[in-house]
Design a protein around this motif. Structure first.
Motif, mmCIF file in Angstrom:
data_model
loop_
_atom_site.group_PDB
_atom_site.id
_atom_site.type_symbol
_atom_site.label_atom_id
_atom_site.label_comp_id
_atom_site.label_asym_id
_atom_site.label_seq_id
_atom_site.Cartn_x
_atom_site.Cartn_y
_atom_site.Cartn_z
ATOM 1 N N GLN A 166 0.511 -1.145 -0.444
ATOM 2 C CA GLN A 166 0.048 0.018 -0.217
ATOM 3 C C GLN A 166 1.033 0.983 0.170
ATOM 4 N N TYR A 167 0.569 1.923 -0.535
ATOM 5 C CA TYR A 167 1.071 3.824 -0.884
ATOM 6 C C TYR A 167 0.792 3.998 -0.536
ATOM 7 N N VAL A 168 0.277 5.116 0.572
ATOM 8 C CA VAL A 168 -0.044 6.571 1.948
ATOM 9 C C VAL A 168 -0.067 7.433 1.802
ATOM 10 N N TYR A 169 0.166 8.628 0.870
ATOM 11 C CA TYR A 169 0.292 9.984 -0.414
ATOM 12 C C TYR A 169 -0.346 11.175 0.114
ATOM 13 N N LYS A 170 0.353 12.050 1.317
ATOM 14 C CA LYS A 170 -0.481 13.774 1.521
ATOM 15 C C LYS A 170 -1.156 13.068 2.148
ATOM 16 N N SER A 171 -1.059 12.924 3.562
ATOM 17 C CA SER A 171 -2.518 12.047 4.350
ATOM 18 C C SER A 171 -2.083 12.659 5.852
ATOM 19 N N TYR A 172 -3.856 12.163 6.009
ATOM 20 C CA TYR A 172 -3.227 12.364 7.966
ATOM 21 C C TYR A 172 -3.760 10.998 8.561
#
Length: 328
Positions: A166-172
């Motif tokens: 999984q790739y989580v980008y520019k998140s919180y």
């Protein structure tokens, strides 16, 4: 007559051998006020084809959303692009619903994308209560908020050496206890990670709990991100060593690199033991971090060398055998 029938049969056989066109991807709009195709996200997921796009209008949507593995390539996106405008919310604990049952969003679909919305579990302290259970390979979460207390975001590909990404980008992402955890290869990039202030003067929780199989070199990577909290200084651990199911081969791997670490993170004891397993049985490192909570050179804050860090980039974590590269 016999000749014409034979010819017809031959033509029919030839046509049958031609592959049918792939079913076109579907697009649906979800709106709680009835102005879309559906009022619930789950109904739109059920109707969507592989590669479908579901646009969700601003509003709060109650209850679990389950995305099955058969919906490969599906996209869920908030209509406004502001992640706070679309909220998928649940309040189920693992203690009564089970791990998967507690997850507000249970995503099994490979090649899926979720963007521009919030996924939260408001149950609070007392039980695991997932906001997101990511159980499919090659998933992207962009411009999302994941909010919970314990076990907010789980990446889990089952036992053994098989691994999902999984790739989580520019998140919180927020939580207090083991709120980023699992055995997948997960990259959290350019994201704000907030440890909740639970009011303790000594222990305000743990950020990660990796259970990476020892045959996999990559587990959880936090990169180019900001770790923050209003909790007391030096009261939050970067992670614990989770040997899932007490398995000796669950040798968690976590790297925090090129990130800004707030004063809430411990200097001594930044990595913690768990269930009788020493943190030293896991693979925990940092590289080139800054901020008040970055390592001051203590012996229990292992630092990765520059030469080794060259092989621990976001691209390396996610490449797998197929060269997947969603990194921005």
């Amino acid at each position: 007559m016999q000749r014409s029938v034979t010819a017809a049969v031959a033509i029919a056989a030839a046509l049958a051998a031609v592959p049918a066109p792939a079913r076109a991807a579907t697009s649906f709009t979800v709106a709680a006020d009835g102005s879309g195709n559906y009022t619930t996200i789950q109904a739109a997921v059920a109707a969507s084809s592989t590669g479908g796009v579901i646009t969700i209008k601003a509003g709060t949507y109650q209850g679990q959303v389950q995305i099955p593995a058969s919906k490969s390539g599906i996209t869920l996106q908030g209509a406004t692009g502001n992640s706070g405008d679309v909220i998928i919310t649940g309040n189920k604990p693992q203690s009564t619903a089970g791990t998967a049952g507690s997850a507000t969003v249970y995503n099994l679909a490979p090649n899926s994308t979720i963007k521009g919305l919030t996924m939260q579990n408001t149950y609070g302290a007392g039980s695991q209560a997932l906001a997101v259970y990511a159980a499919g390979d090659r998933q992207v979460y962009r411009n999302v908020q994941m909010k919970g207390y314990q076990d907010t975001f789980l990446s889990w590909g089952g036992t053994g050496s098989s691994q999902i990404r999984q790739y989580v980008y520019k998140s919180y992402i927020s939580g207090a206890v083991d709120f980023i955890y699992g055995n997948g290869a997960v990259v959290i990039d350019s994201t704000t990670i907030e440890s909740l202030n639970i009011g303790s003067s000594s222990n305000n929780g743990y950020i990660t709990a990796a259970a990476t199989d020892d045959s996999n070199p990559y587990g959880i990577l936090i990169t180019r991100s900001t770790l923050k909290s209003s909790a007391a200084a030096k009261t939050v651990a970067l992670g614990r060593c989770w040997h899932a199911g007490n398995a000796a081969d669950a040798i968690g791997q976590v790297l925090v690199r090129e990130s800004t670490i707030g004063a809430h993170v411990r200097q001594a004891g930044a990595w913690q033991d768990m269930s009788g397993w020493s943190w030293k049985t896991c693979r925990f490192n940092e590289y080139a971090n800054t901020g008040a909570g970055a390592s001051a050179g203590t012996s229990d804050r292992p630092q990765m060398s520059a030469s080794t860090a060259a092989n621990y980039t976001a691209q390396k974590y996610l490449a797998g055998a197929d060269g997947w590269n969603p990194v921005q």
